[in-house]
Design a protein around this motif. Sequence first.
Motif: not given
Length: 317
Positions: A272-297
Amino acid sequence: MNELLIELSEISPREFFGQQNEHIELLKKYFPKLKIVARGSKIRVFGDEEMLEEFDKRFTMLMDHFGKYNKLDENTIERVLTSESEEDYKTSQESGETIVHGISGKVVKAQTANQRRLVELSKKNDLVFAIGPAGTGKTYTGVALAVKALKEKQVKRIILTRPAVEAGENLGFLPGDLKEKLDPYMQPLYDALRDMIPHEKLEIFIEKGVIQIAPLAFMRGRTLDNAFVILDEAQNTTHAQMKMFLTRMGKNAKFIITGDPGQIDLPRRVISGLKEALLILKDVKGVGMVYLDDKDVIRHRLVKKIIAAYKTIEHNE
């Protein structure tokens, strides 16, 4: 055994405890080591002192919430019982700024802590990944942010896209011209837009290309500038597709990428290009990541239970 006695004042016990005491039953589920007895306007709780203190704290939060908003439901109770602070369990009417005013004045706000985090990250970053299961509002919140940016003339166009591989369907076998083939597939994006932009105006925007909804393959070779771009269902991108999309970013562009790594429809052994991008870009400045879960349903309360049930079998596979 220690006892805690709480009396409801200026609160309707029937409304607060729920039909057939369903809210009390929920409390019992979260505090299995306590004996909880509700009669009339009083609730008696028996058990360990430390556990009673935690119960007292959570119950006070529930009473404060009910006192302010005159309502209590299962979703709110679960959020209060599992949240660290009041800010974490506030809902749309209770917190956060309005993202956009939709049809008939409908106020569209981030409804959970993680959705509010998505809004904040989008303000600070030009590229944001919003990751989470179905029903967590990641796409809907993203579309609201895009409509806001368009209305406020921060961008000149909105581009919504998805990789066309979902559920293994081949678009070539669907009847009709290209637009007719794609419209059902892009329906969730249309649904979100229809909540926020009047029908006639939306049609004009689409006709003039101010709002573009197209499969990811159509992005190849383009430079997306002065645009708010959302890549939805990104878990179904390949390495090449994700790299192609990310390198389309032009001047004054905002990108939001949404996806659920637990719902990948790619052929086996395709990363998956998404899984790969999350790993590659996790420390890149200017890239934000938020993980939603079942509390957000924020769909039907059963959706949370369905997600939880599937989690158990997926973890056992």
